[in-house]
Design a protein around this motif. Structure first.
Motif, PDB file in Angstrom:
ATOM      1  N   GLN B 135       5.038  40.101   7.184  1.00  0.00           N
ATOM      2  CA  GLN B 135       4.800  38.656   7.222  1.00  0.00           C
ATOM      3  C   GLN B 135       5.743  37.930   6.263  1.00  0.00           C
ATOM      4  O   GLN B 135       6.070  38.443   5.184  1.00  0.00           O
ATOM      5  N   MET B 136       6.144  36.740   6.676  1.00  0.00           N
ATOM      6  CA  MET B 136       6.937  35.920   5.763  1.00  0.00           C
ATOM      7  C   MET B 136       5.987  35.176   4.841  1.00  0.00           C
ATOM      8  O   MET B 136       4.824  34.916   5.224  1.00  0.00           O
ATOM      9  N   PRO B 137       6.419  34.799   3.647  1.00  0.00           N
ATOM     10  CA  PRO B 137       5.508  34.137   2.701  1.00  0.00           C
ATOM     11  C   PRO B 137       4.789  32.932   3.289  1.00  0.00           C
ATOM     12  O   PRO B 137       3.600  32.750   3.050  1.00  0.00           O
ATOM     13  N   ASN B 138       5.495  32.130   4.099  1.00  0.00           N
ATOM     14  CA  ASN B 138       4.830  30.933   4.612  1.00  0.00           C
ATOM     15  C   ASN B 138       3.803  31.254   5.704  1.00  0.00           C
ATOM     16  O   ASN B 138       3.072  30.381   6.143  1.00  0.00           O
ATOM     17  N   GLU B 139       3.747  32.524   6.127  1.00  0.00           N
ATOM     18  CA  GLU B 139       2.718  32.921   7.087  1.00  0.00           C
ATOM     19  C   GLU B 139       1.480  33.468   6.382  1.00  0.00           C
ATOM     20  O   GLU B 139       0.513  33.833   7.031  1.00  0.00           O
ATOM     21  N   LEU B 140       1.558  33.546   5.043  1.00  0.00           N
ATOM     22  CA  LEU B 140       0.448  34.129   4.277  1.00  0.00           C
ATOM     23  C   LEU B 140      -0.307  33.028   3.551  1.00  0.00           C
ATOM     24  O   LEU B 140       0.242  31.977   3.227  1.00  0.00           O
ATOM     25  N   SER B 141      -1.609  33.290   3.291  1.00  0.00           N
ATOM     26  CA  SER B 141      -2.396  32.335   2.508  1.00  0.00           C
ATOM     27  C   SER B 141      -1.975  32.405   1.046  1.00  0.00           C
ATOM     28  O   SER B 141      -1.262  33.330   0.632  1.00  0.00           O
ATOM     29  N   GLY B 142      -2.432  31.425   0.237  1.00  0.00           N
ATOM     30  CA  GLY B 142      -2.081  31.405  -1.185  1.00  0.00           C
ATOM     31  C   GLY B 142      -2.492  32.680  -1.888  1.00  0.00           C
ATOM     32  O   GLY B 142      -1.743  33.272  -2.654  1.00  0.00           O
ATOM     33  N   ASP B 171      -8.360  28.720  -4.746  1.00  0.00           N
ATOM     34  CA  ASP B 171      -9.761  28.293  -4.789  1.00  0.00           C
ATOM     35  C   ASP B 171     -10.599  29.393  -5.446  1.00  0.00           C
ATOM     36  O   ASP B 171     -10.148  30.538  -5.577  1.00  0.00           O
ATOM     37  N   PRO B 172     -11.851  29.083  -5.863  1.00  0.00           N
ATOM     38  CA  PRO B 172     -12.638  30.041  -6.651  1.00  0.00           C
ATOM     39  C   PRO B 172     -12.844  31.396  -5.975  1.00  0.00           C
ATOM     40  O   PRO B 172     -12.715  32.433  -6.634  1.00  0.00           O
ATOM     41  N   ASP B 173     -13.100  31.386  -4.677  1.00  0.00           N
ATOM     42  CA  ASP B 173     -13.313  32.663  -3.984  1.00  0.00           C
ATOM     43  C   ASP B 173     -12.074  33.536  -4.044  1.00  0.00           C
ATOM     44  O   ASP B 173     -12.149  34.726  -4.358  1.00  0.00           O
ATOM     45  N   ASP B 198      -8.900  28.610 -16.487  1.00  0.00           N
ATOM     46  CA  ASP B 198      -9.950  28.743 -15.483  1.00  0.00           C
ATOM     47  C   ASP B 198     -11.231  29.225 -16.177  1.00  0.00           C
ATOM     48  O   ASP B 198     -11.440  30.409 -16.411  1.00  0.00           O
ATOM     49  N   THR B 199     -12.086  28.251 -16.524  1.00  0.00           N
ATOM     50  CA  THR B 199     -13.280  28.525 -17.325  1.00  0.00           C
ATOM     51  C   THR B 199     -14.182  29.587 -16.686  1.00  0.00           C
ATOM     52  O   THR B 199     -14.604  30.536 -17.339  1.00  0.00           O
ATOM     53  N   ASP B 200     -14.445  29.425 -15.374  1.00  0.00           N
ATOM     54  CA  ASP B 200     -15.358  30.339 -14.677  1.00  0.00           C
ATOM     55  C   ASP B 200     -14.913  31.781 -14.799  1.00  0.00           C
ATOM     56  O   ASP B 200     -15.705  32.674 -15.107  1.00  0.00           O
TER      57      ASP B 200
END
Lengths: 304, 230
Positions: B135-142, B171-173, B198-200
């Motif tokens: 996969q290319m980076p832009n096809e992957l989630s953050g 995001d937190p998850d 990131d406090t949590d």
């Protein structure tokens, strides 16, 4: 594997920056042509010097019918006057300076003149009486011609004492000036070439800054990072300097040997054989300067 | 001692105040350490100092047996090969696939093709991207991109992993998943130093916390939370 990658990167950089590469090639081509031209001119001067200085003598022209009456009030030189001049030349005062004296009378002078200017239309008008009896004096030290002219100027029957070497020196002076001009232009163009190379390298590095940043973070060695950029500059300059060498060889072969030698027969002109060393020199100058400029440029870019 | 900072001060050129001021820290092999504090407190500067992207103005830094004040710039690349580093913005090459991004760091440090062919699939599996190598980076989630970045950092099996706000853009998850991965890497023996606000995450993990404020060390506490327990 490592070398293959450097080559691949170089190739990549070269094709990405084609217009900049072409401009480096052209600027190095022009600047190194000037460098080489200056070197060739210096070689031509040296060659002519050894050739002419060897032949150059002091000519003591004696009065003839066409001499001006200011210098030769008695008209054409008399036998007695000629004897007196010869006596002076072999006197103890001049002997230490003179190596050899050779007398050329009007008849021989006309003959030499005819062979020298063979095919020239002015030959038809020249007669024996236009020529001058001449003592050709070869000096032991050619730079001491003033001794002869001081002794013989004003001597009855002497029209003019001419140091051919002094006369040649003026020609060489002009040639030397031309070659200094070429050197000056070469220096300017080389400065332009160096600046252009460093700008190109920096631009190339800027285009790849993200890749370079990662390479530095993961610990690619400096040599490994720098080599493709340096190769880029060196290869461009190499092409330019090969072109410059080719152009200079063309000038020597077709202009000097082809054109000039037809018109300046009897002049010792440079040949490809006597100037071959200029060509590798030009290429070496181009490659070394490009390498230094690229190394400095990429180091400075990476440090910032 | 893996990392030791001894009265380290860093003043950037043209800056009025020190970015890091008289900080002394010692971090042992195998530790998991959070570097916390508000923006501009000096966390990133500390990471850059340990990376030897910056030199300390005063004080002495020793990492993995190298004195970073005196190390020659020729040796810096070889020093950096012993560390891995991840950033908030992933820093992947967008024209290369995930596997190629990972292979890149091996190639440019001179590993053999055979080694790369073996190591890249292994590390993709480790970070949970099995089968996503092409996969290319832009096809992957953050989160997946950050996993690629982590894979690139650890594929060289570094002794020390530096992470500068690795969950800052997530995001937190997704962050939780990344933290699980970092814990696993730490459990494998790699020392981890992570700058974060990131406090949590910090509160949940209960690890060593080093807190900076305006460049000064204000807290160094084991099994701590983001804020001082009052």
């Amino acid at each position: 594997m490592k070398f293959g990658r450097i080559l691949r990167e170089t190739n990549h950089g070269l094709s990405r920056n084609l217009s900049m590469v072409v401009s480096i090639v052209l600027v190095t081509f022009v600047s190194l042509t000037f460098v080489g031209a200056a070197a060739l001119m210096q070689m031509q001067i040296t060659q002519m010097k050894t050739y002419w200085y060897d032949k150059a003598q002091v000519a003591v022209y004696l009065c003839n019918d066409s001499s001006s009456t200011d210098v030769c009030p008695d008209g054409s030189v008399t036998t007695a006057q000629r004897q007196a001049v010869r006596a002076k030349l072999s006197s103890d005062a001049l002997k230490p300076y003179v190596e050899r004296v050779y007398f050329e009378d009007q008849k021989q002078a006309l003959q030499n003149f005819r062979t020298e200017f063979k095919g020239n239309s002015s030959l038809n008008w020249v007669s024996e009486s236009d020529m001058a009896d001449t003592f050709w004096v070869r000096l032991k030290d050619p730079s001491q011609s003033s001794v002869i002219s001081e002794t013989l100027n004003g001597q009855a029957g002497v029209d003019q004492v001419q140091d051919q070497r002094a006369y040649l020196d003026r020609i060489f002076g002009v040639l030397r000036l031309a070659s200094y001009t070429a050197i000056g232009l070469a220096a300017l163009m080389l400065a332009a070439a160096i600046l252009l190379i460093s700008t190109t390298i920096r631009q190339s590095a800027f285009a790849r800054r993200k890749e370079l940043g990662i390479m530095r973070l993961v610990g690619a060695s400096n040599l490994y990072i720098e080599a493709p950029f340096v190769m880029e500059g060196v290869i461009s300059a190499f092409i330019g300097s090969v072109l410059a060498s080719g152009a200079l060889a063309g000038v020597v072969q077709f202009f000097v040997q082809g054109y000039l030698s037809q018109r300046l027969q009897g002049t010792a002109l440079i040949t490809l054989g006597s100037t071959w060393a200029v060509f590798p020199l030009v290429i070496a100058v181009g490659v070394v300067l490009a390498a230094l400029a690229s190394i400095v440029a990429i180091r400075r870019y990476l440090r910032v | 001692m893996m990392i030791s900072l001894d009265h380290v001060t860093k003043v950037y050129r043209h800056a009025e105040h020190a970015a890091v001021s008289d900080v002394s820290i010692a971090i042992d092999k195998g530790e998991f350490t959070f570097l916390v504090g508000p923006s501009g407190s000096g966390k990133s500067t500390l990471i850059r100092l340990i990376l030897r992207e910056e030199r300390a103005t005063r004080g002495r830094i020793d990492v993995l047996g190298h004195n970073l004040s005196t190390i020659s710039s020729r040796k810096v690349p070889f020093y950096r090969r012993k560390l891995g580093v991840v950033f908030q913005d992933f820093r992947l090459l967008t024209n290369k696939s995930a596997a190629e991004n990972i292979a890149f760091s091996l190639e440019v440090t001179g590993r053999s093709r055979g080694y790369i062919r073996q190591a890249v699939p292994d590390v993709l599996r480790l970070v949970g991207l099995d089968g996503l190598g092409d996969q290319m980076p832009n096809e992957l989630s953050g989160g997946e991109q950050q996993r690629v970045a982590i894979a690139r950092a650890v594929v060289t099996k570094p002794d020390l992993l530096l992470a500068d706000e690795p969950t800052g853009n997530l995001d937190p998850d997704t962050s939780r998943g990344i933290m699980t991965l970092l814990e696993r890497i730490n459990a494998g023996g790699t020392t981890v130093v992570m700058a974060t606000h990131d406090t949590d995450t910090v509160n949940r993990m209960r690890r060593r916390v080093i807190e900076l404020e305006r460049g000064r060390l204000v807290r160094d506490e084991d099994r701590a939370g983001y804020e001082v327990a009052r």
